[in-house]
Design a protein around this motif. Structure first.
Motif, mmCIF file in Angstrom:
data_model
loop_
_atom_site.group_PDB
_atom_site.id
_atom_site.type_symbol
_atom_site.label_atom_id
_atom_site.label_comp_id
_atom_site.label_asym_id
_atom_site.label_seq_id
_atom_site.Cartn_x
_atom_site.Cartn_y
_atom_site.Cartn_z
ATOM 1 N N ARG A 53 -1.765 -10.435 -9.090
ATOM 2 C CA ARG A 53 -0.552 -11.087 -9.609
ATOM 3 C C ARG A 53 -0.538 -12.567 -9.266
ATOM 4 O O ARG A 53 -0.118 -13.399 -10.080
ATOM 5 C CB ARG A 53 0.697 -10.410 -9.032
ATOM 6 C CG ARG A 53 1.015 -9.106 -9.706
ATOM 7 C CD ARG A 53 2.241 -8.405 -9.167
ATOM 8 N NE ARG A 53 3.379 -9.270 -8.927
ATOM 9 C CZ ARG A 53 4.376 -8.970 -8.103
ATOM 10 N NH1 ARG A 53 4.375 -7.829 -7.439
ATOM 11 N NH2 ARG A 53 5.383 -9.795 -7.945
ATOM 12 N N ASP A 107 -2.997 -14.354 -11.572
ATOM 13 C CA ASP A 107 -2.434 -14.397 -12.920
ATOM 14 C C ASP A 107 -1.326 -15.456 -13.019
ATOM 15 O O ASP A 107 -1.301 -16.256 -13.955
ATOM 16 C CB ASP A 107 -1.890 -13.016 -13.290
ATOM 17 C CG ASP A 107 -1.357 -12.950 -14.701
ATOM 18 O OD1 ASP A 107 -2.079 -13.398 -15.611
ATOM 19 O OD2 ASP A 107 -0.223 -12.453 -14.881
ATOM 20 N N THR A 108 -0.442 -15.466 -12.047
ATOM 21 C CA THR A 108 0.667 -16.425 -12.049
ATOM 22 C C THR A 108 0.157 -17.851 -11.913
ATOM 23 O O THR A 108 0.643 -18.758 -12.596
ATOM 24 C CB THR A 108 1.663 -16.098 -10.922
ATOM 25 O OG1 THR A 108 2.105 -14.739 -11.070
ATOM 26 C CG2 THR A 108 2.873 -17.007 -10.973
#
Length: 129
Positions: free
Chosen positions: A16, A19-20
């Motif tokens: 995550r 991805d962020t």
């Protein structure tokens, strides 16, 4: 078993985070592009406003120049300027949201590593090798 759950949670949080971070970088690139468009529209608008009303003005369409009234070109540049400003504001809001998400993920990773020092040692040993 808790060790495997913590490891899986860490891998998910790490994904995550990556991805962020990628989304934030993409937004920053888009914002720079819109800033350039905004600046071009502003400079063109400034130059057009200095011209007398009866001046022949031309719009480029590919490699062709088309005679257009000055008022039409002014309206187009004002619209581009307004569109760029609203897009930048929208992207800034999205960027702030993503930055909050990133901070939350970082905090979750930090808490996970504090709860499970064994996992922290495993991760450090993997990165050192």
């Amino acid at each position: 078993m808790a060790d495997e759950a913590n490891r899986a949670a860490f891998v998910e949080l790490q994904g995550r985070m990556i991805d962020t971070t990628g989304k934030i970088k993409q937004l920053q690139t888009q914002m720079r592009s819109k800033e350039g468009e905004k600046k071009r529209a502003y400079l063109t608008l400034e130059e057009l406003q200095q011209l007398p009303d009866n001046t022949n003005t031309y719009k480029t369409v590919g490699k062709v120049f088309i005679l257009e009234p000055k008022s039409l070109l002014l309206n187009e540049q004002e619209q581009k300027l307004n569109d760029s400003e609203s897009a930048i504001a929208s992207m800034q809001t999205s960027k702030e949201y993503l930055e909050k998400q990133l901070a939350e993920v970082e905090n979750n990773i930090r808490e996970l590593l504090q709860q499970d020092p064994g996992l922290a040692r495993q991760i450090l040993s993997m990165t050192v090798q």
